[in-house]
Design a protein around this motif. Structure first.
Motif, mmCIF file in Angstrom:
data_model
loop_
_atom_site.group_PDB
_atom_site.id
_atom_site.type_symbol
_atom_site.label_atom_id
_atom_site.label_comp_id
_atom_site.label_asym_id
_atom_site.label_seq_id
_atom_site.Cartn_x
_atom_site.Cartn_y
_atom_site.Cartn_z
ATOM 1 N N GLU A 1 -15.839 -48.546 39.968
ATOM 2 C CA GLU A 1 -15.411 -48.372 38.866
ATOM 3 C C GLU A 1 -14.931 -47.116 38.793
ATOM 4 N N SER B 1 -13.274 -47.177 33.556
ATOM 5 C CA SER B 1 -13.542 -48.561 32.371
ATOM 6 C C SER B 1 -12.690 -48.887 32.314
ATOM 7 N N PRO B 2 -12.418 -50.348 31.923
ATOM 8 C CA PRO B 2 -12.102 -51.146 30.802
ATOM 9 C C PRO B 2 -11.891 -50.317 29.298
ATOM 10 N N ARG C 1 -13.473 -42.252 31.906
ATOM 11 C CA ARG C 1 -13.764 -42.343 33.611
ATOM 12 C C ARG C 1 -15.824 -42.441 33.857
ATOM 13 N N LEU C 2 -15.768 -41.917 34.366
ATOM 14 C CA LEU C 2 -17.028 -42.288 34.592
ATOM 15 C C LEU C 2 -18.113 -40.621 34.232
ATOM 16 N N ARG D 1 -10.697 -39.356 29.205
ATOM 17 C CA ARG D 1 -10.334 -40.122 29.382
ATOM 18 C C ARG D 1 -9.384 -39.864 30.339
ATOM 19 N N LYS E 1 -6.306 -38.779 31.589
ATOM 20 C CA LYS E 1 -5.730 -38.260 30.760
ATOM 21 C C LYS E 1 -6.115 -36.390 30.073
ATOM 22 N N GLU E 2 -7.488 -36.531 30.892
ATOM 23 C CA GLU E 2 -8.447 -35.484 29.685
ATOM 24 C C GLU E 2 -8.853 -34.040 31.331
ATOM 25 N N LEU E 3 -8.542 -33.250 30.897
ATOM 26 C CA LEU E 3 -9.248 -31.511 32.225
ATOM 27 C C LEU E 3 -10.241 -31.620 31.555
ATOM 28 N N LEU F 1 -6.606 -37.179 36.088
ATOM 29 C CA LEU F 1 -6.228 -35.644 35.547
ATOM 30 C C LEU F 1 -7.284 -35.152 35.952
ATOM 31 N N MET G 1 -16.513 -37.257 42.304
ATOM 32 C CA MET G 1 -16.448 -38.071 42.801
ATOM 33 C C MET G 1 -15.211 -38.874 42.857
ATOM 34 N N ARG H 1 -1.719 -41.847 50.772
ATOM 35 C CA ARG H 1 -0.608 -41.795 51.064
ATOM 36 C C ARG H 1 -0.020 -42.419 49.186
ATOM 37 N N VAL H 2 1.121 -42.079 49.633
ATOM 38 C CA VAL H 2 1.255 -43.090 47.904
ATOM 39 C C VAL H 2 2.562 -42.867 47.715
ATOM 40 N N ALA H 3 2.765 -44.669 46.605
ATOM 41 C CA ALA H 3 4.221 -44.956 46.390
ATOM 42 C C ALA H 3 4.873 -43.669 45.935
#
Lengths: 267, 998
Positions: free
Chosen positions: A2, A5-6, A10-11, A15, A17-19, A167, A172, A201-203
């Motif tokens: 995961e 997390s809900p 992030r791990l 968040r 969008k944070e550097l 971002l 990991m 690949r990505v849409a």
């Protein structure tokens, strides 16, 4: 695994969008014309610039512009497992080219005909996003060496995991197998993209979201580097004023201002 | 952009390498309650009106999930450290906890204490990670207590030491037992939900005397535990187990318990090369079905073969070491609905097919991973010996699961009297070495034993089938009714207008989810155009939506005898997608041009709009085909199609496709009572085969096309070649009656099966086919990227490629195939998720599991209805011997699809056993008598394995495999409130003519 997390963390507690935390130290090597130590979280890169100087090999000389030589290496101790990586492995060659390509578009090589600029980038500690950190470190070192440049060049990566655009991936997250988009832009030229690389690949829709985020990341990195350069220049100016000893406050201020202007010209 | 304010490096030691990770601490993590003025309203999850907030520790989350899931428990704070620990220790509990956190009504708030600047703590020198995490939980509780001075925050923990330390920090702490006692007035049922054993263990570590010592449940349990001697060998410590496996002393594998003999199990082991037999309760050493265990091989002279006798009451003689109350033993099983489950033989596992020869035998020395169900086990309480104990007093009772693979479970309850005649769900908490049975706790009541609804609920839970209604988020994805084909659909250039074609569907009677329709027409060049039209489900189910996720999780519609548990919401299943007669519907069509010899000239795929002319049943279609007087368009088309299907079938057979048989039965149901009125063999008509043939053709065509376009992510269905040992038993049985079967290839098998005929028994061929079906392996889905090309082969159909395309309303695999096909045609981009290998692996595993569970549930439902049918009837039926044993036979009753054991008893013993069985209450005694009878029979009969014959010593009776016989079918009450069918041999003269098979 995961990755987000809900609760939206992030791990490592960031968040999406944070550097990571950015750090830069300029002019760390006295023998180099310009040098910088750049950190994005646990990724730590040292860049050293030698030149502009006359070309070493006549055969390589270009009478219209400067030639850029670039050397990228990962320290044997840079990853958890101690492994000696040659300079000639495929990944290193690719990253070297990416860095050189990016910098060739940024340096005003036409102003320095028949000369050569050597750039050495050394990864001291790797935790994802090494090529972005390398580009950023090289830019800072070039700025310290007062090499004329068109614009700030800032690089940042973004990825897509757990249906979320993230971002600045760390190792990991990088190993998570999702798409990984590396972007370098010239922020003052309406975010002109000078480097774009992608793993997996990505849409198309997803790509746009990730790309947008990466560009936003680049701008943030550029702002940070610009601030550091200003600080550095001010410090230099202050040092020079102090060195001239009693040149007068006005003079020092003038120097400072001109320093800033000089930096602006370089962009 | 919120940048972290400060950060701390966290070091973790892996095996060799040192991994350094960043760990950002934040200021923007809130308490999640409106009582906290700083918490922004959108982050509020907890209610401001709750009487108190609970903060749970890891062990409570791990062991008391049933308590936490109870509706009366809400407003709970779950620190992220607890989530992480739970995730590492038990993935399924983690899932449940996550679901609780996602549910709005429960108000579970996840507090990211590990990333909160004020609640993050560093591990201190000398502090174990466990202690550090416990302290982190206490710090989080203290933070809440300080943050919310007006609100009561209770730390729920069963560790007395933890409670003491919490109180020192000024935090109120309670054990689960104490908490439920406090709430006895408003929610008394909570007390039964406490996993007493787990709680007691926690208490025992601390000073139990301080609290809960007087608690009848915990205290009583411990008192007895002290007195009881050890039953099982202690498990070896994990370090020794790992070392032993590495050194080759122990062998690791998953335990599969024999479905029909709970004292026998097999552990598949790669290191030994064949399955290891575990025989008897002591050697099983508390391992249960599905557990990953470490096994030590016994010395070779102690190796045993799987029993060549039918299990009797004296089964294996194990387990008698317990106290007096545990002396009751489990009696042998009754008859079952015949399993055509590939790879499973009645009476023993596939691995045991070798017969009486010795197998590597071992004993369990350690359990590496428990496979205890978190959803619990269905069953009922054992009747209490005496009516002792007042109504509201905690009693220790034995719970008997309906699934015979599982042992009894001991539970503590205050409502033993009310639960006596109920089916209940119980969860296992632990199994100590001094306890003959595992201990668990009550979860919920399902209903009265024997009630059809209750028993159906039981079989659904046992097979893990989700019967919850669809959520509102799922319903929101369904287009509103009444729905009709829109102008936009018709104007879509990629959608062909096929409304002019004479399309019709052929399905079983009463079918509402019609997902396929057919058409055929003659082309000017003399060839035929053949079309299969499949409901266009993917036009409504889009990837990534709530409905898609739900369908993916359910994976298949489950068909029970009288009930259907849908994969998609009803409006889609029965109306919008269903290709009903006389309405325009969207379809995904496969259209071939075929020559009159059924050679495919070309094939094409297109989205379409169709208008079905008729929704026929198989019987209607068959009569239209047969009645040559009917010359309308549909009837002639059906006839043409049938002709083509015959040719296709013949070609398939020439390639070596198998024609197998299943003992499917059909019920006639009373419309009012919903009880079965009659039961009979399911009739397979040519019309069924015609539709099947068309579907096979469509599936094969789609499989080829999608694989060509997406070699790495096409969804296929493969059927592995069965290993030869699975045929051993069938070959031996066939050889005994002079029939030869050659299983070397599917073609030779198909041909030799065709050759198995007996003049005196027309059913013999079908019986052989049914038995051959059991030798097969299970067909499975796979994503093409996961295996190499030769592995795609479908053995049973003799097709190099196969997939499921034709039933997207009821199977999720087909939905995926539709999406891949759309992408291959360039209609829509391939969903990103289909490229994600790891994700697809999970999806495919789930499809296979759910598919299997749905089959099992369907069979269990048939079994249940058969039982209800025979409840009020005594029938003598025609039967065939499928297996011969030293003390009995396994017989198969074709008409009712029942297979079960009969014992070769002399009449006196049989009568004794019968009276014992009929006595009901004296189940144990009956069992013993029956055991004695069997033992007596043992001496009177001689078993010849080679000839598959058993004969009495005086030569008066003998039975050979495949013999005709007659059995009386009755329903008897067995132990543990399992009602079961019992078969008894009767002379064939008692067989009424109406039951004779021809």
């Amino acid at each position: 695994m995961e990755y987000v997390s809900p609760e939206g963390l992030r791990l490592d507690g960031r968040r999406p969008k944070e550097l990571r935390q950015l750090k830069a130290q300029l002019d760390v090597l006295s023998t180099a014309d310009g040098s910088a130590l750049f950190e994005m979280g646990n990724t730590k890169v040292l860049a050293a610039v030698f030149g502009p100087k006359p070309t070493e090999l006549r055969s390589q000389e270009d009478e219209k512009r400067a030639i850029i030589r670039c050397e990228y290496a990962m320290a044997a101790f840079s990853t958890g497992e101690r492994r000696r990586r040659g300079k000639s492995d495929r990944r290193a060659t690719e990253i070297t080219k990416a860095i050189r390509n990016t910098l060739e578009q940024t340096i005003m090589t036409e102003l320095l005909p028949r000369s050569q600029i050597d750039i050495y980038v050394q990864v001291l500690q790797a935790d994802g996003g090494t090529r972005c950190a390398c580009i950023n470190a090289a830019f800072l070192a070039l700025a310290v060496a007062a090499v004329p440049m068109r614009d700030v060049v800032a690089a940042c990566a973004a990825g897509y995991l757990d249906s979320t655009a993230l971002l600045d991936l760390n190792y990991m997250e990088d190993a998570g197998g999702g798409p990984d988009v590396v972007v370098a832009v010239h922020p003052n030229h309406s975010n002109r993209v000078v480097l774009l690389q992608q793993d997996n690949r990505v849409a198309v829709e997803t790509f746009e979201e990730v790309m947008e985020l990466a560009v936003a990341g680049c701008r943030a990195v550029a702002d940070f580097m610009r601030g550091r350069l200003l600080e550095h220049t001010r410090a230099l100016a202050a040092a020079r004023a102090a060195g001239e000893d009693g040149g007068g406050g006005g003079g020092a201020a003038m120097e400072g201002d001109s320093g800033e202007e000089l930096e602006d010209d370089e962009y | 952009m919120l940048q972290s304010k400060s950060f701390v490096k966290k070091t973790r030691r892996g095996h060799v390498v040192k991994v350094v990770r960043e760990h950002y601490l934040r200021d923007d993590i809130y308490s999640g309650t409106p009582l906290d003025p700083e918490c922004p309203p959108e982050a509020c999850k907890l209610s401001g009106e709750a009487p108190h907030y609970l903060l749970v520790d890891t062990n409570v989350a791990l062991h008391q999930m049933d308590l936490l899931e109870h509706a009366a428990v809400s407003d709970v704070i779950v620190p992220s450290v607890v989530l992480e620990e739970v995730k590492a220790r038990n993935a399924s509990v983690y899932q449940r906890l996550r679901q609780l956190a996602a549910a709005d009504a429960k108000r579970f708030f996840v507090f990211a204490n590990e990333h909160h600047r004020e609640t993050y703590i560093k591990q201190e020198p000398g502090e174990t990670p466990n202690d550090r995490n416990d302290r982190a939980i206490r710090v989080a509780a203290a933070w809440y207590t300080a943050r919310l001075p007006t609100q009561k925050v209770i730390l729920l923990t069963d560790d007395a030491d933890n409670r003491r330390k919490a109180v020192e920090m000024g935090v109120e702490a309670l054990s689960t037992a104490a908490y439920t006692r406090q709430r006895a007035s408003d929610a008394p049922e909570l007390q039964d939900l406490v996993a007493a054993a787990a709680a007691a263990r926690g208490d025992a570590e601390g000073d139990a005397a301080a609290e809960g010592g007087k608690d009848a449940g915990g205290g009583g349990g411990k008192g007895r535990a002290a007195k009881r001697q050890r039953v099982y060998e202690e498990h070896r410590p994990m370090s020794e187990v790992t070392a032993g496996i590495k050194a080759g002393r122990y062998h690791q594998g998953t335990l599969r318990v024999n479905r029909f003999n709970s004292f026998e199990g097999w552990v598949g082991s790669e290191s030994v090369g064949q399955d290891i037999l575990i025989s008897g309760r002591i050697d099983m050493n508390r391992a249960m079905e599905g557990d990953v265990v470490a096994v030590e091989l016994l010395p070779e002279e102690q190796w045993r073969g799987p029993s060549n006798k039918l299990p009797t009451a004296k089964a294996e003689g194990a387990g008698a070491t317990g106290g007096g109350e545990d002396a009751l033993e489990e009696v042998p099983d009754g008859a079952h609905i015949a399993q055509v489950d590939p790879g499973e033989h009645y009476g023993e596992d596939a691995a045991a097919a070798g017969g009486g020869d010795k197998r590597p035998t071992g004993k369990v020395v350690g359990i590496i991973k428990r496979n205890w169900r978190t959803r619990g086990y269905c069953g009922s309480l054992q009747p209490l010996k005496a009516a002792g104990g007042s109504a509201n007093h905690t009693q220790s009772v034995r719970f008997c699961p309906v699934e015979r693979r599982f042992p009894y479970i001991r539970i503590q309850t205050r409502q033993a009297a009310t639960l006596a005649d109920k089916r209940i769900v119980v969860a296992i908490d632990s199994w100590e070495a001094d306890s003959l049975y595992p201990s668990g706790h009550y979860v919920r009541t399902l209903g009265a034993i024997g009630d059809k609804e209750t028993e159906t609920e039981v079989l659904l839970i046992e097979n893990d089938i989700n019967t919850n209604p669809f959520t509102s988020a799922v319903h929101a994805c369904v287009p509103p009714l009444p729905w009709s084909v829109s102008e936009a659909d018709l104007a879509d250039p990629s959608r062909a207008d096929l409304r002019h074609l004479a399309v019709c569907s052929v399905d079983p009677p009463g079918c509402k989810d019609i997902d396929d329709a057919l058409h055929v027409r003659r082309l000017p060049n003399g060839n035929f155009e053949l079309g299969v039209h499949i409901a266009d489900v993917t036009n409504f189910v889009h990837p990534g939506t709530a409905m898609d996720e739900e369908a993916s999780a359910r994976a298949t519609t489950v068909y029970l005898v009288q009930r259907r548990i849908d994969m998609l919401p009803k409006p889609l299943t029965e109306d919008i997608c269903s290709l009903r007669a006389e309405v325009e519907r969207l379809a995904f069509s496969v259209i071939w041009e075929v020559t009159p010899d059924a050679e495919v000239v070309s094939s094409q795929f297109t989205k379409s709009v169709i208008r079905s002319r008729a929704a026929l049943t198989y019987a209607e279609a068959q009569s239209r085909i047969d009645d040559a007087r009917l010359t309308d368009e549909l009837s002639t088309n059906l006839r043409t199609m049938n002709q083509l299907a015959r040719i296709l079938r013949r070609k398939r057979a020439d390639r070596g496709a198998l024609q197998l048989a299943s003992p499917e039965v059909k019920f006639e149901i009373d419309t009012e009572t919903h009880d079965p009125l009659d039961v009979g063999m399911y009739q397979v008509r040519e019309a069924n085969q015609m539709v099947e043939e068309m579907m096979l053709l469509a599936n094969c065509t789609v499989a080829e096309f999608t694989l060509r376009h997406f070699p790495a992510c096409a969804m296929l269905r493969r059927h592995p070649v069965p290993p030869p040992r699975q045929f051993e038993q069938l070959l031996r049985a066939a050889a005994a009656v002079g029939a030869s079967i050659d299983p070397s290839t599917s073609k030779s098998l198909a041909e030799s099966l065709d050759g198995c005929v007996r003049a005196d028994d027309p059913y013999f061929n079908k019986l052989i086919r049914i038995m051959a079906t059991r030798c097969m392996t299970q067909a499975v889905y796979l994503s093409s990227g996961e295996a190499s090309v030769p592995e795609y082969h479908h053995y049973g159909l003799a097709a190099p490629l196969y997939t499921h395309f034709t039933s997207p309303i009821r199977r999720y695999a087909d939905v995926i195939v539709h999406r891949v096909l759309m992408a291959a045609l360039g209609l829509r981009p391939l969903p990103e998720s289909l490229r994600d290998r790891e994700l697809m692996h999970g999806v495919v595993d789930n499809l296979n599991l759910r598919h299997r569970n749905a089959q099992m549930a369907g069979r269990a439902s048939v079994e249940l209805h058969t039982l209800i049918f025979f409840r009020s009837r005594h029938v003598v039926a025609d039967a065939r011997v499928t297996k011969v044993r030293a003390n009995g036979l396994i017989v198969f009753v074709p008409k009712y699809g029942i297979e079960g054991p009969v014992y070769l008893e002399d009449s006196a013993a049989a009568a004794a056993a019968a009276s014992g069985g009929a006595g009901g209450s004296g189940g144990g005694a009956g069992g013993r008598k029956k055991g004695a009878a069997a033992a007596a029979a043992d001496s009177n009969f001689v078993y010849d394995e080679e000839k598959q014959t058993v004969r009495s010593k005086d030569g008066s009776t003998h039975y050979t495999v495949f013999d005709k016989c007659a059995v009386r079918i009755t329903v008897e009450e067995a132990q543990g409130n399992r009602r079961q069918l019992v078969l008894r041999l009767v002379p064939r003269s008692e067989l009424p003519a109406s039951e004779q098979m021809h």
